[in-house]
Design a protein around this motif. Structure first.
Motif, PDB file in Angstrom:
ATOM      1  N   GLU A   1      86.683 -42.346 -23.958  1.00  0.00           N
ATOM      2  CA  GLU A   1      86.017 -42.191 -25.115  1.00  0.00           C
ATOM      3  C   GLU A   1      86.857 -42.836 -25.938  1.00  0.00           C
ATOM      4  O   GLU A   1      87.932 -42.873 -25.887  1.00  0.00           O
TER       5      GLU A   1
ATOM      6  N   ARG B   1      89.875 -37.306 -19.969  1.00  0.00           N
ATOM      7  CA  ARG B   1      90.058 -35.830 -20.626  1.00  0.00           C
ATOM      8  C   ARG B   1      90.858 -35.076 -19.911  1.00  0.00           C
ATOM      9  O   ARG B   1      90.463 -34.250 -18.880  1.00  0.00           O
TER      10      ARG B   1
ATOM     11  N   GLY C   1      80.834 -46.280 -27.969  1.00  0.00           N
ATOM     12  CA  GLY C   1      80.602 -45.090 -29.058  1.00  0.00           C
ATOM     13  C   GLY C   1      82.030 -44.491 -29.459  1.00  0.00           C
ATOM     14  O   GLY C   1      83.096 -44.989 -28.871  1.00  0.00           O
ATOM     15  N   PHE C   2      82.121 -43.530 -30.230  1.00  0.00           N
ATOM     16  CA  PHE C   2      83.286 -42.811 -30.626  1.00  0.00           C
ATOM     17  C   PHE C   2      82.943 -41.277 -31.017  1.00  0.00           C
ATOM     18  O   PHE C   2      81.632 -41.209 -31.582  1.00  0.00           O
ATOM     19  N   THR C   3      84.052 -40.632 -31.197  1.00  0.00           N
ATOM     20  CA  THR C   3      84.016 -39.556 -31.953  1.00  0.00           C
ATOM     21  C   THR C   3      84.873 -39.415 -33.263  1.00  0.00           C
ATOM     22  O   THR C   3      85.966 -40.125 -33.243  1.00  0.00           O
ATOM     23  N   GLY C   4      84.414 -38.791 -34.299  1.00  0.00           N
ATOM     24  CA  GLY C   4      85.356 -38.786 -35.296  1.00  0.00           C
ATOM     25  C   GLY C   4      84.487 -39.204 -36.681  1.00  0.00           C
ATOM     26  O   GLY C   4      83.368 -39.247 -36.410  1.00  0.00           O
ATOM     27  N   ASP C   5      85.238 -39.944 -37.534  1.00  0.00           N
ATOM     28  CA  ASP C   5      84.567 -40.029 -38.777  1.00  0.00           C
ATOM     29  C   ASP C   5      83.571 -41.432 -38.466  1.00  0.00           C
ATOM     30  O   ASP C   5      84.020 -42.270 -37.643  1.00  0.00           O
ATOM     31  N   LYS C   6      82.445 -41.478 -39.001  1.00  0.00           N
ATOM     32  CA  LYS C   6      81.562 -42.515 -38.628  1.00  0.00           C
ATOM     33  C   LYS C   6      81.935 -44.078 -39.257  1.00  0.00           C
ATOM     34  O   LYS C   6      81.398 -45.025 -38.927  1.00  0.00           O
TER      35      LYS C   6
ATOM     36  N   ILE D   1      88.289 -42.279 -30.002  1.00  0.00           N
ATOM     37  CA  ILE D   1      88.254 -41.189 -30.957  1.00  0.00           C
ATOM     38  C   ILE D   1      89.014 -41.827 -32.145  1.00  0.00           C
ATOM     39  O   ILE D   1      90.081 -42.454 -32.051  1.00  0.00           O
TER      40      ILE D   1
END
Length: 259
Positions: free
Chosen positions: A48, A68, A9-14, A50
């Motif tokens: 994670e 983190r 998975g990731f965080t930020g723009d899809k 990013i």
């Protein structure tokens, strides 16, 4: 999955890839992903991915952060930043430090100036972070304007401005066709990268000449203000700073104060 991998998975723009940005054929896809085995995920449970913003590539950079960590501020050496010259407050600080203590020598004035600028920088960083955050939001807003004619026109204008339409050759004649421009560029670089070495030049390199008494006397003379100015303004503004963190740009821009 058969190979035992799972999506991190990731965080930020899809979306992680784009093509035709700013045109009516703007396409966005999620091409880039990160996978790991269950063993690896047990070793790095906080890992994670990013997705970062970028304006110069059609791929969004993915950063894998294993742990983190809590940010711990570290002390750093002072360094004069060229962007400060756009701020009037920077000039005021330098003026105050240089003219406030007439009895101090130049080394003390530079040290005091560095301290005051570093204190002022603290407030500047907060304001800069706020501006960067606003710029990121603006980039996201522009990314969503896929079919607006205004943005398309801007992109087309930039492409037009980045194209070489004509060049002058060695004879100072304009070359305006693609073949003529290409030939001019090739000839130019062939000329500057072709070494011409004569026997006389070789002998000059081998010979060891002693300086004359007149040259020796000239080297021992006191350095003049004109020579200092010539040396300072001959340097590139962003060259490495001295041990106090002040680079050539500092002295070039504020020479009328620090001279």
């Amino acid at each position: 999955m058969e190979c035992g991998l799972s999506d991190l998975g990731f965080t930020g723009d899809k979306f992680t890839w784009q093509r035709g940005r700013g045109t009516d054929r703007w396409i966005s896809e999620q091409l880039d992903r990160g996978f790991a085995t269950s063993t690896w995920r047990s070793l790095f449970p906080s890992a994670e991915i990013i997705v970062h913003e970028v304006s110069t590539s059609d791929h969004m950079p993915l950063c894998l952060q294993l742990n983190r960590q809590v940010y711990m501020p570290r002390s750093k050496r002072f360094r004069f930043e060229n962007m400060w010259i756009q701020e009037n407050e920077c000039r005021n600080i330098i003026q105050e430090c240089w003219n406030g203590e007439h009895s101090c020598d130049i080394m003390h004035k530079m040290a005091r100036c560095c301290v005051k600028l570093e204190e002022w920088e603290g407030g500047m960083i907060k304001e800069l972070k706020l501006k960067m955050s606003n710029y990121r939001r603006e980039m996201q807003r522009l990314r969503a304007r896929r079919d607006e004619g205004e943005f398309v026109d801007i992109v087309k204008l930039k492409k037009k401005n980045n194209k070489i339409t004509k060049l002058k050759n060695e004879a100072e004649e304009w070359q305006d066709t693609d073949d003529m421009i290409q030939d001019t560029i090739v000839k130019y670089f062939k000329t500057i990268f072709t070494a011409i070495t004569t026997k006389a030049q070789m002998s000059d390199r081998i010979a060891f000449l002693r300086i004359t008494d007149e040259q020796s006397s000239s080297l021992l003379q006191t350095v003049t203000e004109e020579e200092i100015i010539t040396a300072i303004f001959a340097m590139f503004p962003d060259k490495s700073p001295g041990i106090n963190g002040l680079n050539p740009c500092f002295f070039q821009v504020y020479w009328n104060i620090v001279k």
